[in-house]
Design a protein around this motif. Structure first.
Motif, PDB file in Angstrom:
ATOM      1  N   LEU A 243      24.668  42.486  55.688  1.00 49.94           N
ATOM      2  CA  LEU A 243      24.848  41.792  54.418  1.00 49.94           C
ATOM      3  C   LEU A 243      26.130  42.243  53.723  1.00 49.94           C
ATOM      4  N   GLY A 244      26.632  43.407  54.110  1.00 54.95           N
ATOM      5  CA  GLY A 244      27.945  43.835  53.627  1.00 54.95           C
ATOM      6  C   GLY A 244      29.042  42.858  53.991  1.00 54.95           C
ATOM      7  N   GLY A 245      28.780  41.988  54.997  1.00 53.79           N
ATOM      8  CA  GLY A 245      29.726  40.937  55.336  1.00 53.79           C
ATOM      9  C   GLY A 245      29.824  39.871  54.262  1.00 53.79           C
ATOM     10  N   TYR A 246      28.866  39.824  53.349  1.00 53.65           N
ATOM     11  CA  TYR A 246      28.994  39.061  52.102  1.00 53.65           C
ATOM     12  C   TYR A 246      29.511  39.959  50.981  1.00 53.65           C
ATOM     13  N   LEU A 247      28.946  41.154  50.859  1.00 53.70           N
ATOM     14  CA  LEU A 247      29.255  42.013  49.726  1.00 53.70           C
ATOM     15  C   LEU A 247      30.732  42.405  49.681  1.00 53.70           C
ATOM     16  N   ALA A 248      31.329  42.693  50.850  1.00 57.05           N
ATOM     17  CA  ALA A 248      32.729  43.120  50.860  1.00 57.05           C
ATOM     18  C   ALA A 248      33.669  42.007  50.385  1.00 57.05           C
ATOM     19  N   PRO A 249      33.614  40.790  50.945  1.00 56.93           N
ATOM     20  CA  PRO A 249      34.504  39.748  50.409  1.00 56.93           C
ATOM     21  C   PRO A 249      34.150  39.341  48.979  1.00 56.93           C
ATOM     22  N   ARG A 250      32.874  39.438  48.612  1.00 57.20           N
ATOM     23  CA  ARG A 250      32.530  39.181  47.210  1.00 57.20           C
ATOM     24  C   ARG A 250      33.268  40.181  46.316  1.00 57.20           C
ATOM     25  N   ALA A 251      33.291  41.437  46.736  1.00 54.58           N
ATOM     26  CA  ALA A 251      34.021  42.443  45.966  1.00 54.58           C
ATOM     27  C   ALA A 251      35.502  42.116  45.905  1.00 54.58           C
ATOM     28  N   ALA A 252      36.064  41.696  47.044  1.00 51.90           N
ATOM     29  CA  ALA A 252      37.495  41.395  47.094  1.00 51.90           C
ATOM     30  C   ALA A 252      37.859  40.206  46.220  1.00 51.90           C
ATOM     31  N   SER A 253      36.877  39.335  45.942  1.00 50.02           N
ATOM     32  CA  SER A 253      37.164  38.169  45.101  1.00 50.02           C
ATOM     33  C   SER A 253      37.415  38.552  43.646  1.00 50.02           C
ATOM     34  N   GLY A 254      37.010  39.761  43.272  1.00 49.60           N
ATOM     35  CA  GLY A 254      37.201  40.176  41.889  1.00 49.60           C
ATOM     36  C   GLY A 254      37.906  41.504  41.711  1.00 49.60           C
ATOM     37  N   GLU A 255      37.985  42.297  42.783  1.00 49.23           N
ATOM     38  CA  GLU A 255      38.641  43.604  42.726  1.00 49.23           C
ATOM     39  C   GLU A 255      39.940  43.520  43.514  1.00 49.23           C
ATOM     40  N   HIS A 256      41.063  43.368  42.781  1.00 48.63           N
ATOM     41  CA  HIS A 256      42.329  43.060  43.436  1.00 48.63           C
ATOM     42  C   HIS A 256      43.180  44.292  43.726  1.00 48.63           C
ATOM     43  N   ARG A 257      42.607  45.465  43.576  1.00 43.16           N
ATOM     44  CA  ARG A 257      43.312  46.669  44.018  1.00 43.16           C
ATOM     45  C   ARG A 257      43.123  46.911  45.511  1.00 43.16           C
ATOM     46  N   LEU A 258      42.253  46.165  46.158  1.00 41.84           N
ATOM     47  CA  LEU A 258      42.019  46.325  47.591  1.00 41.84           C
ATOM     48  C   LEU A 258      43.211  45.801  48.383  1.00 41.84           C
ATOM     49  N   ALA A 259      43.637  46.576  49.389  1.00 41.57           N
ATOM     50  CA  ALA A 259      44.753  46.175  50.239  1.00 41.57           C
ATOM     51  C   ALA A 259      44.297  45.370  51.444  1.00 41.57           C
ATOM     52  N   ALA A 260      43.002  45.417  51.778  1.00 35.83           N
ATOM     53  CA  ALA A 260      42.469  44.676  52.932  1.00 35.83           C
ATOM     54  C   ALA A 260      40.958  44.667  52.833  1.00 35.83           C
ATOM     55  N   CYS A 261      40.355  43.669  53.491  1.00 32.82           N
ATOM     56  CA  CYS A 261      38.903  43.523  53.481  1.00 32.82           C
ATOM     57  C   CYS A 261      38.432  43.098  54.860  1.00 32.82           C
ATOM     58  N   ILE A 262      37.317  43.689  55.321  1.00 26.38           N
ATOM     59  CA  ILE A 262      36.694  43.338  56.597  1.00 26.38           C
ATOM     60  C   ILE A 262      35.246  42.956  56.325  1.00 26.38           C
TER      61      ILE A 262
END
Length: 415
Positions: A243-262
């Motif tokens: 389910l982290g395969g949803y949670l990680a991109p969901r986080a990236a949609s609002g947390e823009h300090r991330l340099a990459a997302c898997i």
């Protein structure tokens, strides 16, 4: 019985007599390359369980963990720190595998006992690192998220990229460590693993349920990471499995300090999976129905089918209700309907990698998710022919880590 002593119904590749037990009992197989277990450990447990029930499964895995923990303590007394560390890690892996079949509320005291042993063994193993690694607490909404920040192998004092690992429904910090952490550490990444709401200690010990707004959770995690001197603040990546395969991109949609997302596998709307479930049980207009407003007769029909199937009952009643903090099927469907990215996918700006394993039903919409992404993106497919066709490439994590970390190396180096 078949002529070799295994039940005649056992499917190819199955180690445990019960297919239900095999689902959980083979978790440590994927952790063998990272030192979580050896095949002999798992086969011995399977033989001890035989045709036994959930209690036999629990007792056999805990007994294996106890053996490894005792050997670890003897090795430590004898001055063999490396051997002690390895045995404590194997103990933590065995304890972690013991309690999945007994998920649910009220929380079984045996689950808490095994979890405490699991984390005690892992904590001791981390303290035996050079330099020692100790648990940390991430401030979050007036409380704390339990976590470990593990420095890169042989680069503990260097400023390096950070890989944050996030779980899904039913794994814990130790599972993430074996599944991806060890491989990332060997590549030179610092690794931050944590229990978020609905996960590990946050669920088992504190009763905090899962939530969809993972950008809030990861925002707090990144806030903490940026205070750590050895973290390269410009190269913080996030990886989520199951389910982290949803949670990680969901986080990236609002947390823009991330340099990459898997996202392993890439998921963008859990309601779509619910609709496929409804269609399989003959719910009219399942592809358009409001999953939060089903009538009582339909819910009763679905509940009866769920209760009649052990696997579904575990997934939905034992795990799902408990993890999301709801009392019934209507509440569960309502909770899952909030796990959507369809109205947020444009907010994902960082380079994003999605994976899709051939036989993983949770990857059914990965291609559509990939097409909707407007950020730099890549899609990795895994097949049964290469031994990686199941959910999260469970028994071939080495192949997954090689490909996913090669991608991450290239992205962060280019950045």
């Amino acid at each position: 019985m078949s002529t070799n002593g295994a039940p005649a119904h056992r499917r190819r590749g199955q180690l445990f007599d019960s297919a239900f037990h095999d689902r959980f009992g083979q978790w440590p197989v994927g952790f063998v390359p990272a030192g979580g277990a050896d095949m002999g450990d798992i086969v011995a447990v399977a033989n001890a369980v035989g045709d036994g029930d959930d209690s036999a499964f629990y007792d056999a895995f805990v007994a294996s963990g106890d053996v490894h923990a005792a050997e670890a303590r003897r090795a430590l007394v004898a001055g063999h720190r490396r051997s002690a560390r390895a045995r404590f890690l194997r103990a933590s892996c065995m304890y972690a595998a013991a309690y999945h079949p007994i998920y649910g509320t009220p929380v079984d005291p045996r689950l808490l006992a095994a979890f405490d042993k699991q984390m005690d063994a892992f904590r001791t193993a981390m303290e035996l690192c050079d330099p020692p690694v100790r648990p940390v607490a991430i401030p979050f909404e007036g409380g704390e998220l339990p976590a470990y920040l593990v420095p890169a192998a042989e680069r503990a004092d260097q400023v390096r990229p950070l890989l944050i690992l996030t779980n899904g429904f039913d794994a814990t910090i130790t599972d993430m460590y074996f599944a991806s952490g060890v491989a990332a550490l060997d590549r030179g990444y610092h690794v931050l693993m944590f229990d978020g709401p609905g996960q590990g200690a946050m669920l088992y010990r504190r009763g905090v349920p899962l939530r969809p707004d993972w950008e809030t959770v990861i925002g707090a995690v990144v806030d903490f990471a940026e205070t750590v001197p050895i973290v390269d603040r410009s190269r913080i990546a996030l990886s989520g499995w199951s389910l982290g395969g949803y949670l990680a991109p969901r986080a990236a949609s609002g947390e823009h300090r991330l340099a990459a997302c898997i996202a392993d596998p890439g998921q963008w709307d859990i309601a779509d999976a619910i609709r496929r479930f409804l269609a399989a049980f003959g719910v009219p207009d399942a592809d358009t129905v409001d999953v939060t407003g089903l009538d009582e007769a339909t819910l009763a029909h679905l509940s009866a089918a769920i209760d009649a199937d052990r696997e579904m009952r575990w997934q939905i009643v034992q795990r799902g209700y408990w993890t999301t903090g709801v009392p019934d099927l209507r509440g569960f469907l309502r909770a899952l309907a909030g796990f959507t990215l369809k109205d947020r996918v444009g907010g994902i700006r960082c380079p994003t990698l999605l994976t899709a394993a051939e036989n993983d039903p949770l990857a059914a919409d990965t291609a559509a998710f990939f097409d909707a992404l407007t950020c730099p993106k890549a899609l990795l497919r895994f097949t049964a022919a290469e031994g990686a066709g199941e959910h999260t490439e469970a028994v071939n994590r080495s192949l997954y880590n090689q490909r996913a970390l090669d991608w991450l190396d290239e992205v962060l180096r280019a950045g």
